[in-house]
Motif scaffolding. Structure first.
Motif, short mmCIF file in Angstrom:
data_model
loop_
_atom_site.label_atom_id
_atom_site.label_comp_id
_atom_site.label_asym_id
_atom_site.label_seq_id
_atom_site.Cartn_x
_atom_site.Cartn_y
_atom_site.Cartn_z
N VAL A 15 6.68 8.65 5.64
CA VAL A 15 7.82 9.50 5.74
C VAL A 15 7.60 10.90 4.99
O VAL A 15 7.95 11.89 5.60
CB VAL A 15 9.15 8.88 5.53
N GLY A 16 6.86 10.60 4.09
CA GLY A 16 6.60 12.01 3.08
C GLY A 16 5.31 12.70 3.62
O GLY A 16 4.95 13.71 3.17
N GLU A 17 4.90 12.21 4.87
CA GLU A 17 3.79 12.86 5.36
C GLU A 17 2.38 13.10 4.38
O GLU A 17 1.82 14.29 4.49
CB GLU A 17 4.06 14.32 5.93
N GLU A 18 2.32 12.06 3.74
CA GLU A 18 1.09 12.14 2.91
C GLU A 18 0.01 11.18 2.97
O GLU A 18 -0.80 10.88 2.36
CB GLU A 18 1.81 11.81 1.38
N LEU A 19 0.05 10.49 4.27
CA LEU A 19 -0.96 9.64 4.80
C LEU A 19 -2.12 10.41 5.52
O LEU A 19 -1.82 11.17 6.29
CB LEU A 19 -0.46 8.62 5.56
N ARG A 24 -1.53 7.28 9.71
CA ARG A 24 -0.33 7.65 10.66
C ARG A 24 -0.47 7.15 12.03
O ARG A 24 0.66 6.56 12.57
CB ARG A 24 -0.35 9.29 10.55
N GLU A 25 -1.57 7.38 12.42
CA GLU A 25 -1.58 6.77 13.93
C GLU A 25 -1.66 5.37 13.98
O GLU A 25 -1.02 4.74 14.76
CB GLU A 25 -3.18 7.19 14.62
N LEU A 26 -2.11 4.56 12.83
CA LEU A 26 -1.92 3.15 12.98
C LEU A 26 -0.48 2.73 12.93
O LEU A 26 -0.05 1.88 13.54
CB LEU A 26 -2.59 2.43 11.83
#
Length: 84
Positions: A15-19, A24-26
């Motif tokens: 959610v924090g866009e920190e991956l 994220r795709e997985l």
């Protein structure tokens, strides 16, 4: 394929866009096929949205002290990494 347990563990960073993009795709692929995780994601996002609407308030000194003690206890219980 990533499982539900992994999705829930990584969801804060998702959610924090920190991956990293591959993680994220997985998670995005998993969410396309898992209604339970979609429900979890929706409720998680709702909590974040509602929490952001709360007024800011100072943290009571007792809470700061409790947090400090808890962090100290955790750091004492965590073993040091092995030397290289």
């Amino acid at each position: 394929m990533v499982g539900c347990r992994t999705v829930t563990r990584l969801f804060v960073d998702f959610v924090g866009e920190e991956l990293p993009a591959e993680y994220r795709e997985l998670i995005e692929d998993h969410l396309k096929n898992c209604p339970l995780c979609v429900a979890f994601a929706d409720s998680y996002r709702s909590v974040i949205r509602l929490a952001r609407q709360l007024p800011a308030a100072p943290v009571p000194p007792e809470l700061w002290e409790s947090l400090r003690l808890a962090l100290k206890e955790v750091s004492l219980q965590t073993p040091d990494p092995p030397a290289p």
